[in-house]
Design a protein around this motif. Structure first.
Motif, short mmCIF file in Angstrom:
data_model
loop_
_atom_site.label_atom_id
_atom_site.label_comp_id
_atom_site.label_asym_id
_atom_site.label_seq_id
_atom_site.Cartn_x
_atom_site.Cartn_y
_atom_site.Cartn_z
N ALA A 30 -8.54 -9.94 -12.67
CA ALA A 30 -9.92 -9.21 -12.27
C ALA A 30 -9.69 -7.85 -11.86
O ALA A 30 -8.41 -7.50 -11.30
CB ALA A 30 -10.59 -10.17 -11.31
N GLU A 31 -11.00 -7.22 -11.96
CA GLU A 31 -10.80 -5.81 -11.48
C GLU A 31 -12.13 -5.71 -10.60
O GLU A 31 -13.46 -6.02 -10.91
CB GLU A 31 -10.74 -4.77 -12.62
N VAL A 32 -12.01 -4.91 -9.61
CA VAL A 32 -13.20 -4.75 -8.59
C VAL A 32 -13.61 -3.38 -8.42
O VAL A 32 -12.68 -2.36 -8.40
CB VAL A 32 -12.70 -5.37 -7.23
N THR B 127 -13.40 -4.84 -1.04
CA THR B 127 -12.56 -5.22 -2.16
C THR B 127 -11.63 -5.90 -1.65
O THR B 127 -10.95 -6.85 -2.42
CB THR B 127 -11.74 -3.81 -2.87
N SER C 121 -10.51 -9.65 -3.29
CA SER C 121 -9.58 -9.97 -3.80
C SER C 121 -8.81 -11.27 -3.14
O SER C 121 -8.22 -12.08 -3.62
CB SER C 121 -8.71 -8.75 -3.49
N LEU D 11 -10.57 -14.14 -4.64
CA LEU D 11 -10.36 -14.45 -6.02
C LEU D 11 -8.78 -15.05 -5.99
O LEU D 11 -8.42 -15.93 -6.96
CB LEU D 11 -10.13 -13.18 -6.65
N THR E 292 -6.32 -10.01 -8.99
CA THR E 292 -6.80 -8.62 -9.20
C THR E 292 -5.78 -7.63 -9.40
O THR E 292 -4.81 -7.62 -8.74
CB THR E 292 -7.32 -8.38 -7.75
N LYS F 177 -8.38 -1.99 -8.27
CA LYS F 177 -9.54 -1.74 -7.39
C LYS F 177 -9.91 -0.32 -7.56
O LYS F 177 -9.22 0.64 -7.74
CB LYS F 177 -9.30 -1.79 -5.97
#
Length: 443
Positions: free
Chosen positions: A30-32, A49, A53, A56, A63, A66
């Motif tokens: 994942a990317e925030v 963030t 994270s 998640l 992650t 960010k």
């Protein structure tokens, strides 16, 4: 239901399962992304963030990055493309307000080659939101009910900005408000449940070993062979802070019980190598661990603080139930308080100075006698950023711990950063107490 519909649904089911099986072969990443000039200007602290994270991680999603971007369409488009290239899930927060500077929805339309439409569910909720509050709904408020036609509406029951869910080539994009409590509601009630359904994720299990009084590099040398022989599915990370190093063991697999046993087995191997510096695990802060030991042994403690200005007392008293073992403190910032309240000899201060081994020892013994406790700790130093001398430069800190028949003192030399000196000095003082509680009286 007609046969065409059944076939279409069946094909969709098969396609999803193929996607799931493919994704299960590797970690889900994942990317925030936070959107808003106010983040980049430093006018608002980004707390979103970190929280996202953590959530998640709980469901096995890692992650990988960010990012923060301002309210510029070209920059948002660029970061969306970059995030899509390296992550399976792209979570966006911010830029969903009713004003012209909030451009996230329009930019998402451009990215997905889409257009905004009024969502009836969103409009109904927003209308009801203002009606219940007896407030008129403006055209700008009404426009908040518009979302890209290709997105799925996520009901935000804590505000007027809706969440939006996009699917593209097996990847998920989610746009949420930047207001923390609205984002948390959507993550908890809409996003996390959907992600758990969409992806089959591995279990990620963390365990922290908390150490103190030994530097990161020295610790690494002590456990080098153990680290080199960790199982493939267990990774080690060093997380240093004020006088402390957390060793984080992270295990990845499909069975949490097996992961726990594997990590526990590795901890049993490493503890003989570093046992004297370990004070707890996971969320055991130093003051919590010390409090447990004092309570267990039925002992009490008091504090005399000069350069730390009451910070150690704060650490003790923020722990629920600390009144059982923490009796009180004296913040003897001025020398007159050291002399008149704690009983430090005036000639000691005249001869050796307030920042000295002799003074801090008398402070610890004085507060212990004054408050009738089993242990006492004391601090005196030059916290900075000025006030130092050639003999005692800024960052010169003395700590002492006293018990019946024995007092131990220690000096450390830090730099000219006041907050750092106060934090580090408090940790060193607490560690002196921890060691004496454990029977380690070495000066």
């Amino acid at each position: 239901m007609c046969c065409k519909t059944l076939n279409r649904n069946y094909l969709s089911f098969l396609t999803q399962n193929i996607v799931y099986k493919y994704l299960y072969m590797r970690p889900i990443l994942a990317e925030v992304v936070t959107i808003g000039d106010e983040i980049l200007y430093g006018q608002i602290t980004d707390t979103n963030t970190q929280w996202m994270s953590t959530e998640l991680d709980k469901i096995g999603i890692k992650t990988v990055r960010k990012s923060s971007v301002g309210d510029q369409e070209d920059k948002i488009l660029q970061i969306l493309a970059e995030a899509e290239s390296r992550a399976d899930i792209i979570l966006l927060t911010g830029g969903l307000g009713p004003t012209k500077d909030d451009i996230t929805k329009k930019t998402l339309c451009k990215y997905f080659n889409d257009s905004l439409v009024i969502n009836d569910d969103a409009l109904g909720f927003i209308t009801d939101f203002f009606t219940k509050r007896g407030r008129p709904m403006t055209e700008l408020n009404r426009l908040q009910a518009t979302i890209p036609s290709k997105s799925t509406y996520l009901a935000n029951k804590t505000g007027t900005a809706p969440g939006m869910w996009f699917e593209k080539n097996g990847k998920i994009f989610v746009s949420m408000p930047g207001v923390p409590h609205e984002m948390k509601y959507l993550m908890s009630n809409e996003v996390i449940p959907r992600l758990k359904t969409f992806f089959e994720t591995p279990i990620i299990y963390h365990k922290l070993i908390r150490t103190i009084g030994v530097g990161e590099s020295f610790l690494a040398e002590k456990i080098e062979n153990w680290e080199d022989n960790l199982p493939e599915h267990i990774k080690l990370a060093y997380l240093p802070s004020f006088g402390q190093v957390k060793l984080r063991l992270t295990a990845v697999g499909n069975d949490e019980e097996i992961l726990r046993k594997d990590v526990d087995a590795e901890i049993e191997k490493v503890l003989p190598l570093i046992g004297s510096s370990v004070f707890g695990f996971d969320n055991d802060d130093l003051e919590v661990a010390i409090g447990k030991e004092l309570k267990k042994k039925g002992l009490t403690v008091s504090v005399a603080e000069s350069c730390t200005g009451g910070y150690i007392s704060h650490l003790f008293t923020k722990v629920p139930g600390s009144s059982v073992y923490f009796m009180g403190s004296v913040v003897s910032y001025d020398n007159s308080v050291k002399i008149n309240v704690l009983g430090v000899k005036e000639e000691t201060i005249l001869t050796h100075g307030a920042v000295s081994e002799e003074t801090v020892i008398q402070m610890a013994e004085g507060v212990r006698k004054l408050l009738k406790t089993d242990f006492a700790i004391a601090t005196s130093g030059v916290a900075g950023p000025d006030g130092g001398t050639a003999e005692k430069p800024v960052g010169t800190l003395w700590m002492a711990c006293a018990m019946e028949g024995r007092t131990v003192a220690r000096k450390v030399q830090m730099a000219n950063q006041r907050d750092t000196n106060i934090n580090y000095g408090s940790v060193v003082a607490l560690n002196l107490l921890r060691k004496m509680l454990n029977g380690d009286y070495e000066n």
